[in-house]
Design a protein around this motif. Structure first.
Motif, PDB file in Angstrom:
ATOM      1  N   ALA A 118     -17.409 -59.140 -80.871  1.00 33.04           N
ATOM      2  CA  ALA A 118     -18.316 -58.930 -82.003  1.00 33.04           C
ATOM      3  C   ALA A 118     -18.919 -60.240 -82.484  1.00 33.04           C
ATOM      4  CB  ALA A 118     -17.573 -58.241 -83.137  1.00 33.04           C
ATOM      5  N   ARG A 119     -18.127 -61.299 -82.486  1.00 35.64           N
ATOM      6  CA  ARG A 119     -18.620 -62.572 -83.002  1.00 35.64           C
ATOM      7  C   ARG A 119     -19.433 -63.341 -81.970  1.00 35.64           C
ATOM      8  NH1 ARG A 119     -15.314 -60.044 -85.401  1.00 35.64           N
ATOM      9  NH2 ARG A 119     -15.038 -60.203 -87.650  1.00 35.64           N
ATOM     10  N   GLN A 120     -19.046 -63.223 -80.705  1.00 35.84           N
ATOM     11  CA  GLN A 120     -19.780 -63.939 -79.667  1.00 35.84           C
ATOM     12  C   GLN A 120     -21.123 -63.283 -79.353  1.00 35.84           C
ATOM     13  OE1 GLN A 120     -18.870 -66.851 -78.653  1.00 35.84           O
ATOM     14  NE2 GLN A 120     -16.886 -66.910 -77.632  1.00 35.84           N
ATOM     15  N   ALA A 121     -21.194 -61.967 -79.504  1.00 32.82           N
ATOM     16  CA  ALA A 121     -22.405 -61.250 -79.090  1.00 32.82           C
ATOM     17  C   ALA A 121     -23.380 -60.994 -80.235  1.00 32.82           C
ATOM     18  CB  ALA A 121     -22.028 -59.915 -78.445  1.00 32.82           C
ATOM     19  N   ALA A 176     -19.835 -55.925 -75.283  1.00 39.66           N
ATOM     20  CA  ALA A 176     -20.361 -55.156 -76.416  1.00 39.66           C
ATOM     21  C   ALA A 176     -20.855 -53.791 -75.968  1.00 39.66           C
ATOM     22  CB  ALA A 176     -21.487 -55.934 -77.094  1.00 39.66           C
ATOM     23  N   LEU A 177     -21.364 -53.706 -74.746  1.00 44.68           N
ATOM     24  CA  LEU A 177     -21.899 -52.447 -74.227  1.00 44.68           C
ATOM     25  C   LEU A 177     -20.877 -51.648 -73.426  1.00 44.68           C
ATOM     26  CD1 LEU A 177     -25.376 -53.765 -73.077  1.00 44.68           C
ATOM     27  CD2 LEU A 177     -24.969 -52.128 -74.920  1.00 44.68           C
ATOM     28  N   GLY A 178     -19.742 -52.264 -73.122  1.00 46.77           N
ATOM     29  CA  GLY A 178     -18.772 -51.588 -72.268  1.00 46.77           C
ATOM     30  C   GLY A 178     -19.226 -51.540 -70.827  1.00 46.77           C
ATOM     31  N   ALA A 179     -19.875 -52.615 -70.364  1.00 45.49           N
ATOM     32  CA  ALA A 179     -20.382 -52.680 -68.995  1.00 45.49           C
ATOM     33  C   ALA A 179     -19.446 -53.517 -68.131  1.00 45.49           C
ATOM     34  CB  ALA A 179     -21.785 -53.285 -68.967  1.00 45.49           C
ATOM     35  N   ARG A 180     -19.150 -53.039 -66.946  1.00 54.33           N
ATOM     36  CA  ARG A 180     -18.282 -53.735 -66.005  1.00 54.33           C
ATOM     37  C   ARG A 180     -19.134 -54.641 -65.118  1.00 54.33           C
ATOM     38  NH1 ARG A 180     -13.215 -52.699 -63.369  1.00 54.33           N
ATOM     39  NH2 ARG A 180     -13.227 -53.181 -61.128  1.00 54.33           N
ATOM     40  N   LEU A 181     -18.717 -55.896 -64.962  1.00 53.21           N
ATOM     41  CA  LEU A 181     -19.470 -56.871 -64.186  1.00 53.21           C
ATOM     42  C   LEU A 181     -18.830 -57.028 -62.807  1.00 53.21           C
ATOM     43  CD1 LEU A 181     -20.159 -59.582 -66.902  1.00 53.21           C
ATOM     44  CD2 LEU A 181     -21.650 -57.709 -66.170  1.00 53.21           C
ATOM     45  N   ASP A 182     -19.450 -56.406 -61.816  1.00 50.90           N
ATOM     46  CA  ASP A 182     -19.020 -56.516 -60.422  1.00 50.90           C
ATOM     47  C   ASP A 182     -20.208 -56.981 -59.605  1.00 50.90           C
ATOM     48  OD1 ASP A 182     -16.300 -55.901 -60.200  1.00 50.90           O
ATOM     49  OD2 ASP A 182     -16.695 -53.763 -60.398  1.00 50.90           O
ATOM     50  N   ALA A 183     -20.001 -58.004 -58.773  1.00 52.76           N
ATOM     51  CA  ALA A 183     -21.098 -58.511 -57.954  1.00 52.76           C
ATOM     52  C   ALA A 183     -20.564 -58.944 -56.602  1.00 52.76           C
ATOM     53  CB  ALA A 183     -21.774 -59.696 -58.647  1.00 52.76           C
ATOM     54  N   PRO A 184     -21.360 -58.779 -55.544  1.00 55.48           N
ATOM     55  CA  PRO A 184     -20.915 -59.151 -54.205  1.00 55.48           C
ATOM     56  C   PRO A 184     -20.509 -60.623 -54.127  1.00 55.48           C
ATOM     57  CG  PRO A 184     -22.959 -57.897 -54.100  1.00 55.48           C
ATOM     58  CD  PRO A 184     -22.720 -58.208 -55.544  1.00 55.48           C
ATOM     59  N   GLY A 185     -19.286 -60.872 -53.649  1.00 53.06           N
ATOM     60  CA  GLY A 185     -18.826 -62.236 -53.426  1.00 53.06           C
ATOM     61  C   GLY A 185     -18.087 -62.864 -54.582  1.00 53.06           C
ATOM     62  N   GLY A 198     -30.949 -45.025 -78.974  1.00 48.13           N
ATOM     63  CA  GLY A 198     -30.197 -44.989 -80.223  1.00 48.13           C
ATOM     64  C   GLY A 198     -28.764 -45.458 -80.037  1.00 48.13           C
ATOM     65  N   GLU A 199     -28.141 -45.033 -78.939  1.00 39.28           N
ATOM     66  CA  GLU A 199     -26.764 -45.459 -78.695  1.00 39.28           C
ATOM     67  C   GLU A 199     -26.701 -46.924 -78.295  1.00 39.28           C
ATOM     68  OE1 GLU A 199     -22.810 -44.276 -76.104  1.00 39.28           O
ATOM     69  OE2 GLU A 199     -24.445 -42.834 -76.338  1.00 39.28           O
ATOM     70  N   PHE A 200     -27.655 -47.358 -77.469  1.00 42.02           N
ATOM     71  CA  PHE A 200     -27.727 -48.784 -77.112  1.00 42.02           C
ATOM     72  C   PHE A 200     -27.812 -49.630 -78.371  1.00 42.02           C
ATOM     73  CE2 PHE A 200     -30.144 -52.601 -76.036  1.00 42.02           C
ATOM     74  CZ  PHE A 200     -29.498 -53.042 -74.889  1.00 42.02           C
ATOM     75  N   ARG A 201     -28.663 -49.206 -79.289  1.00 43.52           N
ATOM     76  CA  ARG A 201     -28.827 -49.948 -80.541  1.00 43.52           C
ATOM     77  C   ARG A 201     -27.545 -49.936 -81.370  1.00 43.52           C
ATOM     78  NH1 ARG A 201     -32.920 -51.738 -83.597  1.00 43.52           N
ATOM     79  NH2 ARG A 201     -34.405 -51.026 -82.027  1.00 43.52           N
ATOM     80  N   ARG A 202     -26.881 -48.781 -81.460  1.00 46.62           N
ATOM     81  CA  ARG A 202     -25.654 -48.708 -82.268  1.00 46.62           C
ATOM     82  C   ARG A 202     -24.572 -49.637 -81.737  1.00 46.62           C
ATOM     83  NH1 ARG A 202     -27.177 -43.287 -82.497  1.00 46.62           N
ATOM     84  NH2 ARG A 202     -25.892 -42.735 -80.678  1.00 46.62           N
ATOM     85  N   ARG A 203     -24.476 -49.737 -80.420  1.00 46.25           N
ATOM     86  CA  ARG A 203     -23.440 -50.606 -79.844  1.00 46.25           C
ATOM     87  C   ARG A 203     -23.706 -52.075 -80.161  1.00 46.25           C
ATOM     88  NH1 ARG A 203     -21.282 -48.040 -74.158  1.00 46.25           N
ATOM     89  NH2 ARG A 203     -21.267 -45.868 -74.837  1.00 46.25           N
TER      90      ARG A 203
END
Length: 407
Positions: free
Chosen positions: A279-282, A317-326, A389-394
């Protein structure tokens, strides 16, 4: 159509018309891109002073870098130029930017943090995205603290160290347990550094988390804090082309780097992913992202060139998982970026699609134009889109914890 009776011919014509109508309807239903916002980590840089602790032992001297500590390298600038050109082709295909020539004034807005590596990264990316256009790159005076990218250091959000530490311990299960879970990676790091059989090459201090001296953040000590920087330096050496070298660092290949990357990714399990820290970093960047997506002009792109902490905090903040090749899950490579695409359909319904853009270690090292840019899901939604609307609320959940607005 030879051989077809009129009745059959009529059926074929009707079928063809129906198919064309369906295709036209499908095209009409495709949402239109309104604006794109990119949150990006700077490019390949030389190690930060102290990133690999002074008491980390190695079996061979560390490679020599061509630029001062923390600065963007010429190789890193070329990689960002290539990435910018790839993004220009992609965004032009979406109608966000023109395919040729310079964008209209205000169509491309770039703001960077104040470190040399972020300013230089913004300029390099701009050269690729808008070649020959002299696109301005905005930032505060060099080395001044910009609360947009460093809100805790700037002191723009209320911060309770005890609440932060409780959140970190709950999220990680305890920083000592976090270190224990990563013991295989710590052991592999010792083998890579080759400092001597049976020795711990990186320091093996007890794990702890405590309030920082200024009360604006927390300090982590222990093997994760010490080893994470070393793992990052090994990655930077590889993508810069400094390893594997003829006489040293032979074991640091991409598969090894991916496993060691879990040590660097673990930093974000402390500094950006626990809910209190997220919350504080984002907060400040969340506010700026929403302002950019609300811009009245259709088309165009906003780029915020910062750090891995900015990308991981926004993802959390969005609940997104960061996966990338390599790369290890949750780690952010040089030039890695979250992309937010604002969409509107014919009925006026708005949504946001989220992408995670990276170049693999081999692509960064070889300076090729292979870019991974998949749409990714956020908590409770697949990769297609999330209602605006949900993107904004998060994001507003992070904004409300910041009582002071950075300018």
């Amino acid at each position: 159509m030879p051989g077809l009776r009129p009745r059959h011919l009529l059926a074929q014509v009707l079928l063809a018309c129906a198919m064309m109508a369906c295709a036209t309807a499908s095209l009409a239903a495709s949402p239109r891109v309104e604006r794109v916002v990119i949150i990006m980590r700077h490019g390949v840089r030389a190690p930060i002073v102290g990133e690999a602790p002074l008491d980390t032992l190695t079996g061979a001297p560390w490679p020599t870098w061509s630029v001062p500590p923390e600065h963007l390298t010429a190789h890193g600038a070329k990689a960002l130029d290539i990435l910018g050109r790839s993004d220009r082709r992609w965004l032009a295909g979406l109608g966000v930017l023109p395919a040729l020539g310079c964008p209209a004034e205000g169509q491309v807005r770039i703001w960077t943090n104040t470190a040399e590596r972020t300013i230089a990264s913004g300029e390099a990316f701009a050269r690729g995205l808008t070649p020959g256009c002299e696109t301005p790159v905005g930032h505060r005076p060099p080395n001044e603290v910009d609360p947009l990218f460093e809100p805790l250091r700037a002191g723009v959000a209320p911060f309770d160290p005890a609440a932060a530490i409780a959140s970190i311990q709950a999220y990680t299960g305890g920083v000592d347990h976090l270190a224990a879970r990563l013991q295989p990676a710590l052991d592999e790091l010792d083998r890579v550094l080759d400092c001597g059989a049976g020795k711990a090459c990186s320091p093996r201090r007890a794990s702890s988390v405590a309030p920082s001296a200024d009360g604006r953040g927390i300090d982590l000590t222990g093997p994760i804090r010490d080893a994470s920087g070393t793992a990052q330096v090994l990655l930077l050496q590889y993508v810069e082309g400094l390893s594997p070298a003829a006489a040293s660092w032979r074991g640091v290949e991409p598969d090894t780097l991916k496993r060691l990357g879990a040590l660097h990714a673990a930093l974000f399990d402390v500094f950006t992913r626990p809910p209190y820290m997220t919350a504080r970093q984002a907060g400040p960047l969340s506010r700026r992202v929403l302002e950019a997506l609300d811009a009245p002009s259709v088309g165009g792109v906003d780029i915020f060139m910062g750090h891995d902490t900015n990308v991981t905090a926004m993802a959390a903040a969005l609940g997104a998982r960061l996966d990338a090749p390599g790369y290890a899950t949750g780690d952010v490579p040089p030039g890695g970026a979250l992309i937010f695409m604002s969409l509107v359909d014919d009925a006026g319904s708005r949504s946001v699609r989220v992408y995670y853009q990276t170049q693999s270690p081999q692509a960064l090292r070889g300076l090729n134009d292979r870019v991974s840019r998949p749409a990714i899901g956020v908590l409770g939604h697949d990769s297609r889109a999330i209602p605006s609307g949900e993107f904004r609320r998060r994001l507003e959940a992070a904004i409300t914890t910041n009582t002071d607005s950075p300018d």
